[in-house]
Enzyme design. Structure first.
Site, short mmCIF file in Angstrom:
data_model
loop_
_atom_site.label_atom_id
_atom_site.label_comp_id
_atom_site.label_asym_id
_atom_site.label_seq_id
_atom_site.Cartn_x
_atom_site.Cartn_y
_atom_site.Cartn_z
N ASP A 106 7.73 25.31 -27.55
CA ASP A 106 7.42 26.69 -27.95
C ASP A 106 6.12 26.64 -28.78
OD1 ASP A 106 7.72 29.41 -28.52
OD2 ASP A 106 9.13 29.07 -30.12
N LYS A 134 6.13 27.39 -23.28
CA LYS A 134 5.59 28.74 -23.52
C LYS A 134 4.14 28.59 -23.96
CE LYS A 134 9.87 30.88 -25.18
NZ LYS A 134 10.56 31.31 -26.43
#
Ligand code: 5GP
Length: 179
Positions: A106, A134
């Site tokens: 992330d 991400k």
């Protein structure tokens, strides 16, 4: 199931089980080719990567060593910096080819802080395999050597990933529904 409810939140299917299995198998084939003739050490980062690890290693055509760690992040007593240490790391990494198995990258903080600690143990090589990434959220220059899927910056659950302890058991990945 195309929709699930966990606590106060609704999620809809984003990557179905077949799509995930197909991609995990492709990654295993790629890793097997890259490490042919060697015995890499797979370090699976708990809790989220337990299903990814279980499925990936069953498709390998090399003989791996597999170990599990938890990463704990804490604040130093005299410094404002954060430290990330591995709990349960019981394998000597000296001279080993290490492949870190992550569920999702992330911000990238966890791996970015942990990698220097790993390097101190002088492995021969370190690579990262992550099921999800991400890119919009990542704040550090991390090389993700094996990547399952790049996904938007939205919260996901399932296939090992949880929402407050719920939802890890699903074989699909679900995305938070924001109304
Ligand atoms: P990072 O340090 O890269 O910001 O975060 C890594 C960890 O945060 C992951 O291993 C995972 O536990 C958690 N995480 C990040 N994004 C998500 C998400 O969308 N869903 C869930 N369930 N966990 C996430």
């Amino acid at each position: 199931m195309s929709r699930i409810r966990l606590l106060d939140k609704e999620f809809e299917v984003y990557l179905d089980a077949r799509t995930i299995q197909q991609r995990v198998q492709e990654l295993a084939i790629q890793i097997s080719a890259d490490y042919m003739g060697t015995r890499p050490l797979f370090l699976s980062i708990l809790n989220g990567s337990f299903l990814f690890t279980a499925d990936l290693v069953r498709h390998l055509t090399i003989d791996p060593e597999i170990s599990f760690i938890k990463l704990a992040s804490y604040k130093g007593m005299r410094s404002t910096g954060r430290y990330t240490t591995a709990i349960g790391l019981d394998v000597d990494l000296l001279g080993r080819d290490v492949i870190l198995l992550e569920d999702i990258v992330d911000t990238g903080n966890t791996l970015f802080q942990f990698l220097p600690h790993l390097q101190q143990q002088q492995p021969r090589s370190v690579r990262i395999a992550t099921l999800l990434h991400k890119p919009e959220a990542t704040q550090h220059p991390l090389t993700l050597d094996y990547l399952g899927f790049s996904i938007p910056n939205k919260f996901v659950v399932g296939y090992g990933l949880d929402y407050d302890g719920w939802g890890r058991q699903y074989d699909s990945i679900y995305q938070l529904v924001t109304e």
